[in-house]
Design a protein around this motif. Sequence first.
Motif, PDB file in Angstrom:
ATOM      1  N   ALA A 209     174.503 109.237  -6.674  1.00 38.74           N
ATOM      2  CA  ALA A 209     174.227 110.356  -5.767  1.00 38.74           C
ATOM      3  C   ALA A 209     173.157 109.953  -4.761  1.00 38.74           C
ATOM      4  N   GLY A 210     173.351 110.356  -3.512  1.00 39.13           N
ATOM      5  CA  GLY A 210     172.371 110.073  -2.464  1.00 39.13           C
ATOM      6  C   GLY A 210     172.657 108.764  -1.732  1.00 39.13           C
ATOM      7  N   MET A 211     173.522 107.947  -2.297  1.00 37.97           N
ATOM      8  CA  MET A 211     173.807 106.660  -1.643  1.00 37.97           C
ATOM      9  C   MET A 211     174.790 106.833  -0.484  1.00 37.97           C
ATOM     10  N   THR A 212     174.844 105.816   0.371  1.00 42.08           N
ATOM     11  CA  THR A 212     175.810 105.803   1.472  1.00 42.08           C
ATOM     12  C   THR A 212     176.827 104.684   1.229  1.00 42.08           C
ATOM     13  N   ARG A 232     182.627 113.848  -6.606  1.00 39.70           N
ATOM     14  CA  ARG A 232     182.767 115.282  -6.901  1.00 39.70           C
ATOM     15  C   ARG A 232     183.003 115.486  -8.405  1.00 39.70           C
ATOM     16  N   ARG A 233     183.890 114.655  -8.977  1.00 37.35           N
ATOM     17  CA  ARG A 233     184.200 114.812 -10.403  1.00 37.35           C
ATOM     18  C   ARG A 233     182.999 114.523 -11.267  1.00 37.35           C
ATOM     19  N   GLN A 234     182.194 113.552 -10.855  1.00 33.86           N
ATOM     20  CA  GLN A 234     181.001 113.235 -11.652  1.00 33.86           C
ATOM     21  C   GLN A 234     179.985 114.370 -11.595  1.00 33.86           C
ATOM     22  N   GLY A 235     180.030 115.127 -10.494  1.00 38.25           N
ATOM     23  CA  GLY A 235     179.173 116.300 -10.355  1.00 38.25           C
ATOM     24  C   GLY A 235     177.693 115.981 -10.352  1.00 38.25           C
ATOM     25  N   LYS A 236     177.352 114.761  -9.960  1.00 40.53           N
ATOM     26  CA  LYS A 236     175.930 114.398  -9.993  1.00 40.53           C
ATOM     27  C   LYS A 236     175.294 114.403  -8.605  1.00 40.53           C
TER      28      LYS A 236
END
Length: 365
Positions: A209-212, A232-236
């Motif tokens: 999350a937060g990475m590009t 999205r599935r990881q929801g993190k």
Amino acid sequence: MARMKKTAEVPPCYAMVLPGLEAIAAEEIASDLGGDIRKTLRGIVVFRVPEITEQLLQLRTTEDVFVLAWGTDELTHRALDLKNITRWTASNADWQRLLQIHHAVHVRPKGKPTYHLVTQLTGQHVYHRSAAREALAKGLAGKFPATWKPAEENAAVEVWLTIQKQTAVCGLRLSDRTMRHRTYKTEHLPASLRPTVAAAMVRLAEAQAGMTVLDPMCGAGTLLAEQIESSRRQGKGIVHTWGGDRDLNALRAAVTNLRRVGPTILAQWDSRALPLATHSVDRILSNPPFGKQLSTPEEIGPLYRECASEWNRVLRPHGVAVLLVAEMEPLLEALRPHRWRPVRRLRVQILGQTATISVWRKPEE
Ligand SMILES: C[S@@+](CC[C@H](N)C(=O)[O-])C[C@H]1O[C@@H](n2cnc3c(N)ncnc32)[C@H](O)[C@@H]1O
């Protein structure tokens, strides 16, 4: 694989995958479903899950999933196999229970119940695929209600028998075509990537999350779509996705395909001169052009060299790149000056063509 007998416990499942993706599919099944991997064959992963639910249909790196009726690795390649296929189909599976599981998971088409038998055979056997299919049909006699009609397309139930040399698996198909083709992919380009391969590349990139994440030659946007779906599935939390292509038609296809998937930044650009800041991306996912369809061998070397140098500029130190190419030599040559560290390599078969997925980590500068 020992022949499976009738059992009250949850029957095993198996997944069909593109050859070369077995390990990554097994990782997904184990980590996302808590599955216990029992056996891996070329293009097939046999596993058990605590419960067979619709969650199985959420797998991203598999082409199809099945509930196993029976399996063997005792085929002889001789005519005796046909008798055994009939016998195992008739006696080694609880078809009522398998149908119950199937109906609970698979979306049932409307209309009268229909069924379809699919037989695949590789390796040298004295019998043909049609004889194996007949043996399967014989074993199934009386297993389905008499009112069920055979159908070639959109059958409510598909029974598959896959024979590879001395091994066979037989089961009910739980997935449908949307597992391998996805629902978002309405625009196709000649060199469009298979979604399951793109999903495997996304898993290998391990973006947080937060990475590009950048696909500098995004074509129809399959890698970007799989990255968005995966986060999205990881929801993190959100992973930012950037993509571009020099071909306007490709970009249009990407815009259409990504419309229903999620937000992404798309631009027309040349991957050899990206309008991006130095060290601005954490992950690069790409399958640059390969094969006669898109480039000549003479063009590949210079293109890969110029791209590698630009990708090295935009990738932050410790960043990861996951690349799919047909020929490793020009890629290795292009990356050599940048001293990226090889992390993992997978040889895959995509529509009859051999290609390599390679994972790289950029060192500290
Ligand atoms: C194999 S396709 C990529 C498929 C895509 N990754 C997907 O997910 O469907 C390769 C793409 O590279 C693009 N391309 C080729 N040379 C390029 C360049 N110099 N700059 C940007 N895109 C380029 C082509 O237009 C083509 O769309």
